[in-house]
Design a protein around this motif. Structure first.
Motif, PDB file in Angstrom:
ATOM      1  N   ASN A  65      47.763  86.335  34.370  1.00 18.28           N
ATOM      2  CA  ASN A  65      47.877  85.365  33.791  1.00 18.28           C
ATOM      3  C   ASN A  65      49.538  86.168  32.653  1.00 18.28           C
ATOM      4  OD1 ASN A  65      46.001  84.274  34.201  1.00 18.28           O
ATOM      5  ND2 ASN A  65      44.384  84.999  33.167  1.00 18.28           N
ATOM      6  N   ASN A  66      50.005  87.214  33.173  1.00 20.33           N
ATOM      7  CA  ASN A  66      51.328  87.553  32.194  1.00 20.33           C
ATOM      8  C   ASN A  66      52.239  85.396  32.086  1.00 20.33           C
ATOM      9  OD1 ASN A  66      52.222  90.383  32.331  1.00 20.33           O
ATOM     10  ND2 ASN A  66      50.717  89.523  31.191  1.00 20.33           N
ATOM     11  N   ASN A  67      53.217  84.984  30.987  1.00 20.96           N
ATOM     12  CA  ASN A  67      54.268  85.013  30.979  1.00 20.96           C
ATOM     13  C   ASN A  67      55.377  85.707  31.754  1.00 20.96           C
ATOM     14  OD1 ASN A  67      53.106  81.742  30.243  1.00 20.96           O
ATOM     15  ND2 ASN A  67      52.075  83.442  28.566  1.00 20.96           N
ATOM     16  N   VAL A  68      56.488  85.534  32.881  1.00 22.69           N
ATOM     17  CA  VAL A  68      57.008  85.628  33.342  1.00 22.69           C
ATOM     18  C   VAL A  68      58.504  85.301  32.721  1.00 22.69           C
ATOM     19  CG1 VAL A  68      57.656  87.279  35.356  1.00 22.69           C
ATOM     20  CG2 VAL A  68      55.398  86.974  35.212  1.00 22.69           C
ATOM     21  N   VAL A  69      59.101  85.971  32.652  1.00 15.75           N
ATOM     22  CA  VAL A  69      60.835  85.698  32.217  1.00 15.75           C
ATOM     23  C   VAL A  69      61.535  86.501  32.885  1.00 15.75           C
ATOM     24  CG1 VAL A  69      62.351  85.149  30.011  1.00 15.75           C
ATOM     25  CG2 VAL A  69      60.041  84.716  29.689  1.00 15.75           C
ATOM     26  N   VAL A  70      62.228  86.197  33.692  1.00 15.55           N
ATOM     27  CA  VAL A  70      63.347  86.132  34.395  1.00 15.55           C
ATOM     28  C   VAL A  70      64.835  85.701  33.984  1.00 15.55           C
ATOM     29  CG1 VAL A  70      63.942  87.283  37.168  1.00 15.55           C
ATOM     30  CG2 VAL A  70      61.704  87.326  36.256  1.00 15.55           C
ATOM     31  N   ASN A  71      65.797  86.563  33.139  1.00 22.19           N
ATOM     32  CA  ASN A  71      66.752  85.956  33.162  1.00 22.19           C
ATOM     33  C   ASN A  71      68.046  85.907  34.368  1.00 22.19           C
ATOM     34  OD1 ASN A  71      69.332  84.390  31.759  1.00 22.19           O
ATOM     35  ND2 ASN A  71      70.143  86.618  31.154  1.00 22.19           N
ATOM     36  N   VAL A  72      68.343  85.683  35.172  1.00 20.55           N
ATOM     37  CA  VAL A  72      69.244  85.446  36.177  1.00 20.55           C
ATOM     38  C   VAL A  72      70.613  85.317  36.271  1.00 20.55           C
ATOM     39  CG1 VAL A  72      69.512  85.542  39.399  1.00 20.55           C
ATOM     40  CG2 VAL A  72      67.081  84.894  38.148  1.00 20.55           C
ATOM     41  N   ARG A  73      70.929  86.958  36.645  1.00 29.23           N
ATOM     42  CA  ARG A  73      72.512  86.477  36.305  1.00 29.23           C
ATOM     43  C   ARG A  73      73.619  86.133  38.096  1.00 29.23           C
ATOM     44  NH1 ARG A  73      75.007  90.291  32.605  1.00 29.23           N
ATOM     45  NH2 ARG A  73      77.089  89.365  32.531  1.00 29.23           N
ATOM     46  N   ASN A  74      74.171  85.547  38.447  1.00 29.82           N
ATOM     47  CA  ASN A  74      74.793  84.717  39.873  1.00 29.82           C
ATOM     48  C   ASN A  74      75.965  85.412  39.218  1.00 29.82           C
ATOM     49  OD1 ASN A  74      75.674  84.042  41.658  1.00 29.82           O
ATOM     50  ND2 ASN A  74      75.255  81.940  42.096  1.00 29.82           N
ATOM     51  N   LYS A  75      76.314  86.538  39.925  1.00 28.01           N
ATOM     52  CA  LYS A  75      77.481  87.051  40.255  1.00 28.01           C
ATOM     53  C   LYS A  75      77.615  86.880  41.333  1.00 28.01           C
ATOM     54  CE  LYS A  75      78.377  90.414  35.655  1.00 28.01           C
ATOM     55  NZ  LYS A  75      78.568  91.641  35.402  1.00 28.01           N
ATOM     56  N   LEU A  76      77.851  86.479  42.138  1.00 30.10           N
ATOM     57  CA  LEU A  76      77.745  86.261  44.018  1.00 30.10           C
ATOM     58  C   LEU A  76      79.102  84.985  43.744  1.00 30.10           C
ATOM     59  CD1 LEU A  76      74.299  85.764  45.821  1.00 30.10           C
ATOM     60  CD2 LEU A  76      75.571  88.073  45.523  1.00 30.10           C
ATOM     61  N   ASP A  77      79.668  85.142  45.207  1.00 26.48           N
ATOM     62  CA  ASP A  77      80.357  84.153  45.177  1.00 26.48           C
ATOM     63  C   ASP A  77      80.179  82.666  45.491  1.00 26.48           C
ATOM     64  OD1 ASP A  77      80.671  84.746  47.944  1.00 26.48           O
ATOM     65  OD2 ASP A  77      81.869  85.685  48.550  1.00 26.48           O
ATOM     66  N   GLU A  78      78.817  82.422  45.688  1.00 30.14           N
ATOM     67  CA  GLU A  78      78.165  82.079  45.793  1.00 30.14           C
ATOM     68  C   GLU A  78      77.043  81.149  45.905  1.00 30.14           C
ATOM     69  OE1 GLU A  78      77.801  81.495  50.052  1.00 30.14           O
ATOM     70  OE2 GLU A  78      75.963  83.503  50.039  1.00 30.14           O
ATOM     71  N   ASN A  79      76.490  79.884  45.614  1.00 32.59           N
ATOM     72  CA  ASN A  79      75.197  79.392  45.162  1.00 32.59           C
ATOM     73  C   ASN A  79      74.216  80.526  45.306  1.00 32.59           C
ATOM     74  OD1 ASN A  79      76.812  77.819  43.735  1.00 32.59           O
ATOM     75  ND2 ASN A  79      75.953  75.888  45.331  1.00 32.59           N
ATOM     76  N   LEU A  80      73.513  80.108  44.067  1.00 37.36           N
ATOM     77  CA  LEU A  80      72.113  81.012  44.063  1.00 37.36           C
ATOM     78  C   LEU A  80      70.382  80.800  43.680  1.00 37.36           C
ATOM     79  CD1 LEU A  80      71.103  84.323  44.562  1.00 37.36           C
ATOM     80  CD2 LEU A  80      72.117  84.712  42.439  1.00 37.36           C
ATOM     81  N   LEU A  81      69.821  81.097  44.074  1.00 37.42           N
ATOM     82  CA  LEU A  81      68.865  80.634  43.965  1.00 37.42           C
ATOM     83  C   LEU A  81      67.476  81.902  44.365  1.00 37.42           C
ATOM     84  CD1 LEU A  81      67.351  76.503  44.950  1.00 37.42           C
ATOM     85  CD2 LEU A  81      67.834  77.841  42.486  1.00 37.42           C
ATOM     86  N   ILE A  82      66.637  81.804  43.595  1.00 40.21           N
ATOM     87  CA  ILE A  82      65.366  83.894  43.579  1.00 40.21           C
ATOM     88  C   ILE A  82      63.904  82.233  44.191  1.00 40.21           C
ATOM     89  CG2 ILE A  82      64.645  84.977  42.858  1.00 40.21           C
ATOM     90  CD1 ILE A  82      67.555  86.350  43.191  1.00 40.21           C
ATOM     91  N   HIS A  83      63.859  83.197  45.111  1.00 46.04           N
ATOM     92  CA  HIS A  83      62.207  82.614  45.739  1.00 46.04           C
ATOM     93  C   HIS A  83      60.827  83.538  45.051  1.00 46.04           C
ATOM     94  CE1 HIS A  83      58.230  80.124  46.847  1.00 46.04           C
ATOM     95  NE2 HIS A  83      58.602  80.791  48.299  1.00 46.04           N
ATOM     96  N   TRP A  84      59.991  83.123  44.642  1.00 48.83           N
ATOM     97  CA  TRP A  84      59.022  84.296  44.376  1.00 48.83           C
ATOM     98  C   TRP A  84      58.119  83.614  45.619  1.00 48.83           C
ATOM     99  CZ3 TRP A  84      61.533  86.425  40.801  1.00 48.83           C
ATOM    100  CH2 TRP A  84      62.433  86.472  39.866  1.00 48.83           C
ATOM    101  N   SER A  85      58.014  84.599  46.314  1.00 48.62           N
ATOM    102  CA  SER A  85      57.137  84.378  47.475  1.00 48.62           C
ATOM    103  C   SER A  85      55.316  84.773  47.951  1.00 48.62           C
ATOM    104  CB  SER A  85      57.389  84.678  49.001  1.00 48.62           C
ATOM    105  OG  SER A  85      56.992  84.304  49.810  1.00 48.62           O
ATOM    106  N   GLY A  86      54.474  83.755  47.121  1.00 51.41           N
ATOM    107  CA  GLY A  86      53.303  83.451  47.162  1.00 51.41           C
ATOM    108  C   GLY A  86      52.935  83.373  46.078  1.00 51.41           C
TER     109      GLY A  86
END
Length: 587
Positions: A65-86
């Motif tokens: 039940n935690n509220n999770v906040v993840v600020n993702v900074r994309n320093k790659l040279d292409e688009n990015l998405l992070i998936h939280w599997s499960g």
């Protein structure tokens, strides 16, 4: 400063008003900087994807039940998405980190995920979901702990250790992507990594000198919980620890009937928890092995991950041959029988105090049946593609959930067939029309020559049956309707089927895909769209204020200049987002 103070007073009043909510469901904040670094996991320098300059990335350790906040900074040279599997993203597929629900994060941009791990416990992992990036890293473990008031069905372990294993190529993801785009197979991997490290030099011929290997340091007589995830590309791995039993306790959020294994097959995308007691005499260190399954072992000998289990009173280094894995290269019945032996612990409490088995899935009437069949790659319009039921999925320029929100027509078709099509295969954005509060039966038929692992976002499904041959309606007579394991990822053996049951109670757009990264990249996936038809319902959170726009809606996207944003501004933005989510929950 006056404005900030006024805002702080308002925030304080809101916090006092909703104080009990904060106390019950606290926030866990993480900062992810995703970038390239140079590493040499197999002794050869190569470009890998790191999170906070770590490979693998840091573990997210949270509580039910935690509220999770993840600020993702994309320093790659292409688009990015992070998936939280499960992670089921209850009521909020907006946070799932896949192209069906999210526009990608452009290079040099940041985006903040915010989700609640509602009524979940267990072992999971995250990874980058675009452009074959997972083949270069960017993955890490997720631990969701029980709340203190909910007992776990075993004594509290002395320690909790996360292990990520997976096949690995020395070429990076862009080179591997080009190989697939050219219509070629990836070929045999260059090795298997354990926690991002190559093999211990157990054999001077097979393993070159100078490779950094993983060492797990433990205390004699203590019991540890080992959470193991296969984060690889396409290789099923057998996991074992020399002279130690693996007491299986949990799989992807479900507590299992506890039973010992000398080794366990962990297929791509799967996660398990083992209780391991350090009960040996420590005459030397012990091997930790992750070896490829269902392959010519002579040819694949070098594709073996080897780490070290080191007791604090160990008397020497590990030496000699590795502990053998299953001797069934051409006999997959052993692995299937092992999979069938994994059962749900129906008397244990999960995330809630009531027993897991209080949800009697075997007595619920099925409302929808889908037979999804995969075959070896085919050629469609001159391109090498993979298919589900004859359809190779094409990701739309505008994510499905975003298109629904703005009533964009023509983005996708809600016409995925219930059975494989009989005509030639085709490339389409075809989506399953899920029935809200329905009970869906999905038969996964694997007519390819290698193991396929399937994952569904948004849900834990019940694995009720698997067997060799073609599934028929008579196969239902073999289903386990009492203690089939509930999980989010299930394997399907070559020339075999696996049946799963899904309670469709989570509104949103949810990905159903193979976890074999090469097959997924070439189109072996679809989405399940679940809509509550009741007017003015509150079964889904509203679109987040920070949602990105792309495709047909790209003109709505405002420029982002994070370099000029102060930390205070980002804090205020995050706080406003937090309050909006709280108010939507109370609405």
């Amino acid at each position: 400063m006056v404005g900030f103070c006024s805002f702080s007073l308002l925030a304080l009043n809101i916090c006092l008003l909703l104080g009990s909510s904060f106390a019950d469901d606290p926030y866990a904040n993480f900062e992810f900087v995703v970038s390239y670094i140079t590493a040499s996991p197999l002794g050869v320098p190569q470009q890998v994807i790191a999170v906070n300059k770590k490979f693998p990335g840091p573990t997210i350790n949270i509580t039910t039940n935690n509220n999770v906040v993840v600020n993702v900074r994309n320093k790659l040279d292409e688009n990015l998405l992070i998936h939280w599997s499960g992670i089921q993203q209850r009521r909020s597929s907006w946070q799932d980190g896949l192209l069906g629900t999210n526009c990608p994060i452009p290079p040099k941009w940041n985006w903040t995920y915010q989700f609640q791990v509602k009524d979940q416990v267990g072992s999971f992992y995250y990874f980058p979901s675009l452009n074959f990036q997972k083949a270069s890293g960017g993955f890490g473990s997720i631990i969701v702990n029980n709340r203190a008031i909910i007992p776990i069905p075993f004594d509290t372990p002395y320690g909790d250790i996360t292990i990520v294993i997976g096949d690995w190529y020395i070429q990076n993801h862009t080179a591997l992507r080009k190989t697939l785009n050219a219509g070629k197979d990836l070929g045999m991997p260059d090795g298997v990594l354990i926690n991002g490290k190559g093999p211990y030099r157990y054999n001077d011929t097979l393993v070159p000198a100078g490779i950094d290997y993983e060492t797990l340091s433990v205390e004699p007589g203590k019991t540890y919980r080992l959470r193991v995830s296969n984060v690889g590309i396409s290789t099923s791995l057998n996991f074992r620890i020399q002279n130690h039993n693996l007491l299986l306790a949990e799989s992807e959020g479900s507590y299992t009937v506890q039973q010992n294994y000398t080794s366990l097959d962990i297929h791509v995308g799967q996660s398990y928890s083992f209780l391991v007691t350090m009960d040996q005499n420590a005459s030397s260190d012990y091997y930790i092995v992750a070896s490829a399954r269902f392959v010519n072992e002579t040819i694949w000998q070098r594709v073996t991950g080897v780490g070290i289990l080191h007791y604090s009173n160990s008397k020497g280094k590990a030496s000699g041959p590795l502990p053998p894995g299953p001797q069934d290269q051409f006999d997959k019945t052993y692995s299937m029988n092992q999979a069938r032996s994994i059962r749900w612990n129906v008397t244990a409490s999960g995330a809630r105090p009531n027993p897991q088995g209080s949800f009697r899935y075997g007595s619920i009437n099925v409302t929808d049946v889908y037979v999804l069949k995969n075959k070896p790659p085919v050629t469609i319009d001159g391109k090498r593609r993979t298919t589900l039921s004859g359809i190779s999925f094409v990701n739309p320029a505008t994510p499905i959930r975003l298109a629904d929100e703005y009533k964009e027509k023509g983005t996708y078709k809600l016409d995925f067939p219930t059975k494989p099509i009989t005509g030639p295969p085709r490339m389409e954005t075809s989506v399953i029309n899920g029935t809200y509060r329905g009970f869906m039966e999905v038969i996964l038929q694997n007519n390819d020559t290698k193991v396929q692992t399937y994952h569904m976002s948004g849900y834990a499904f019940f694995v009720v049956g698997m067997d060799y041959g073609e599934w028929t309606e008579n196969s239902r007579g073999t289903y386990n309707k009492w203690d089939g394991i509930a999980r989010s990822t299930a394997q399907v053996y070559p020339g075999a089927w696996t049946a799963i049951l899904i309670s469709m109670d989570n509104v949103g757009v949810w990905n159903l895909r193979t976890e074999n990264l090469d097959s997924w990249y070439l189109g072996q996936e679809t989405y399940v769209r679940v809509v509550n038809p009741e007017p003015n319902n509150k079964t889904e959170f509203p679109m987040p204020d920070n949602a990105l726009f792309c495709g047909a809606l790209s003109k709505m996207q405002k420029p982002q200049d994070i370099s000029s944003a102060s930390s205070m501004q980002r804090w205020l933005a995050g706080f406003i987002l937090m309050i909006s989510v709280l108010f939507s929950a109370f609405a």
